[in-house]
Design a protein around this motif. Sequence first.
Motif, PDB file in Angstrom:
ATOM      1  N   LEU A  62       0.859  -1.183   0.000  1.00 36.23           N
ATOM      2  CA  LEU A  62       0.000   0.000   0.000  1.00 36.23           C
ATOM      3  C   LEU A  62       0.897   1.235   0.000  1.00 36.23           C
ATOM      4  O   LEU A  62       1.547   1.529   1.002  1.00 36.23           O
ATOM      5  CB  LEU A  62      -0.905  -0.045   1.241  1.00 36.23           C
ATOM      6  CG  LEU A  62      -2.299   0.532   1.152  1.00 36.23           C
ATOM      7  CD1 LEU A  62      -3.006   0.159  -0.138  1.00 36.23           C
ATOM      8  CD2 LEU A  62      -3.129   0.089   2.348  1.00 36.23           C
ATOM      9  N   ASP A  63       0.956   1.921  -1.154  1.00 27.29           N
ATOM     10  CA  ASP A  63       1.873   3.055  -1.355  1.00 27.29           C
ATOM     11  C   ASP A  63       1.296   4.325  -0.734  1.00 27.29           C
ATOM     12  O   ASP A  63       0.077   4.451  -0.590  1.00 27.29           O
ATOM     13  CB  ASP A  63       2.069   3.272  -2.868  1.00 27.29           C
ATOM     14  CG  ASP A  63       3.390   3.943  -3.191  1.00 27.29           C
ATOM     15  OD1 ASP A  63       4.083   4.412  -2.279  1.00 27.29           O
ATOM     16  OD2 ASP A  63       3.725   3.998  -4.400  1.00 27.29           O
ATOM     17  N   ASP A  64       2.169   5.259  -0.385  1.00 28.74           N
ATOM     18  CA  ASP A  64       1.761   6.572   0.135  1.00 28.74           C
ATOM     19  C   ASP A  64       0.789   6.430   1.304  1.00 28.74           C
ATOM     20  O   ASP A  64      -0.162   7.212   1.436  1.00 28.74           O
ATOM     21  CB  ASP A  64       1.088   7.422  -0.962  1.00 28.74           C
ATOM     22  CG  ASP A  64       1.984   7.595  -2.180  1.00 28.74           C
ATOM     23  OD1 ASP A  64       3.196   7.347  -2.067  1.00 28.74           O
ATOM     24  OD2 ASP A  64       1.467   7.973  -3.243  1.00 28.74           O
ATOM     25  N   PHE A  65       1.013   5.441   2.157  1.00 27.86           N
ATOM     26  CA  PHE A  65       0.046   5.125   3.205  1.00 27.86           C
ATOM     27  C   PHE A  65      -0.182   6.307   4.139  1.00 27.86           C
ATOM     28  O   PHE A  65       0.756   6.934   4.623  1.00 27.86           O
ATOM     29  CB  PHE A  65       0.490   3.918   4.027  1.00 27.86           C
ATOM     30  CG  PHE A  65      -0.515   3.524   5.081  1.00 27.86           C
ATOM     31  CD1 PHE A  65      -1.707   2.929   4.705  1.00 27.86           C
ATOM     32  CD2 PHE A  65      -0.296   3.807   6.419  1.00 27.86           C
ATOM     33  CE1 PHE A  65      -2.659   2.594   5.652  1.00 27.86           C
ATOM     34  CE2 PHE A  65      -1.253   3.475   7.381  1.00 27.86           C
ATOM     35  CZ  PHE A  65      -2.427   2.867   6.988  1.00 27.86           C
ATOM     36  N   ALA A 125       9.536   2.728   5.143  1.00 35.79           N
ATOM     37  CA  ALA A 125       9.373   4.184   5.189  1.00 35.79           C
ATOM     38  C   ALA A 125       9.940   4.772   3.909  1.00 35.79           C
ATOM     39  O   ALA A 125      11.057   4.450   3.515  1.00 35.79           O
ATOM     40  CB  ALA A 125      10.102   4.752   6.400  1.00 35.79           C
ATOM     41  N   GLU A 126       9.184   5.648   3.239  1.00 38.74           N
ATOM     42  CA  GLU A 126       9.690   6.265   2.004  1.00 38.74           C
ATOM     43  C   GLU A 126      10.081   7.717   2.253  1.00 38.74           C
ATOM     44  O   GLU A 126       9.589   8.362   3.173  1.00 38.74           O
ATOM     45  CB  GLU A 126       8.676   6.144   0.862  1.00 38.74           C
ATOM     46  CG  GLU A 126       7.403   6.924   1.033  1.00 38.74           C
ATOM     47  CD  GLU A 126       6.479   6.818  -0.196  1.00 38.74           C
ATOM     48  OE1 GLU A 126       6.742   6.041  -1.121  1.00 38.74           O
ATOM     49  OE2 GLU A 126       5.470   7.532  -0.193  1.00 38.74           O
ATOM     50  N   GLY A 127      11.011   8.200   1.477  1.00 37.31           N
ATOM     51  CA  GLY A 127      11.428   9.596   1.609  1.00 37.31           C
ATOM     52  C   GLY A 127      12.328   9.857   2.802  1.00 37.31           C
ATOM     53  O   GLY A 127      12.316  10.953   3.364  1.00 37.31           O
TER      54      GLY A 127
END
Length: 276
Positions: A173-176, A230-232
Amino acid sequence: VAKSEGGGRYRIYHEEMDAGRRNRVMIEAELRDALRSGMQLEVYYQPQISGEIISGVEALVRWNHPRLGLLGPAGFLPVAEESGLIIELGDFVLNAALTALRRWPDFRLAVNLSAIQLSDPQLARRIVAGLKQHGVPPERLELEITETAMLTADAATKANLRKLRDAGIRIALDDFGTGYSSLSHLQDIEIDRIKIDRSFIRNLGGRSDSAPIVQAVMYIARILGLDVIAEGVETEEQHRFLVEVGCNDFQGFLFSPPVPESQISGKSASPSSASN
Ligand code: C2E
Ligand code: MG
Ligand code: MG
Ligand code: MG
């Protein structure tokens, strides 16, 4: 006089609209050519770090546009989606990434899917066929889908998701946390992993500190048995905090930006930041 002025304004307004539309039509035509020739589109890869090693890469499409230079998805994805070219573009990305994956036997591959791709009744069949053709085991592929795409799921989308999961492909699930979040989605939709959106990572320790939210997501994920990435992640402070709250998978400029295929070495090497 008033009438002719009005007419003039009207005409200018109209010409501006035409310019915008002309531009879209041009981009669409150029994208069609680019897809046909396969020369200008390129897939970049951003490492995903597990603990200390690179465990995978996310495929992120780029367009080396002859007039406009290197374009990110924001510059052409909307046109691709509106025109339906996203289906061909998606095939291009998947095929390029599965080919590249041969050089990276230890990596998992993450590929983004937009809602329009998901509602294509042939999607699951084509992805499964692509894996077979490239000899890639399904558990090495992770499809990144946004909550919003999940939420608006039509029957074809639901059927695709079921088939993809049954085939052993992972779903993330992207950009959660940024879409129409509802905790019930986490139960309804079978997913393997949550990608905590960049906005929450950016605000760690900030004025409106998102630390409690990140901790809550970690807690929920643990209970539901979901993996988390965790992205970014851009700073050591963010990295440290994430480790403290039990998040061990990261993606972000701290480790590496998205890079061309040639710049990814196939070894599960330490992240580049370790040598800073
Ligand atoms: P996304 O899937 O959430 O991808 C992460 C985006 O964040 C990428 O932008 C990446 O370059 C950027 N990013 C990564 N680490 C950092 C960081 O530390 N700081 C900052 N500020 N940014 C970071 P990009 O490549 O421009 O892609 C934008 C979006 O376009 C993606 O968001 C994804 O939704 C979509 N996209 C990209 N490639 C594809 C594709 O092949 N197919 C589809 N359907 N969508 C794609
Ligand atoms: Mg993504
Ligand atoms: Mg994302
Ligand atoms: Mg995003």
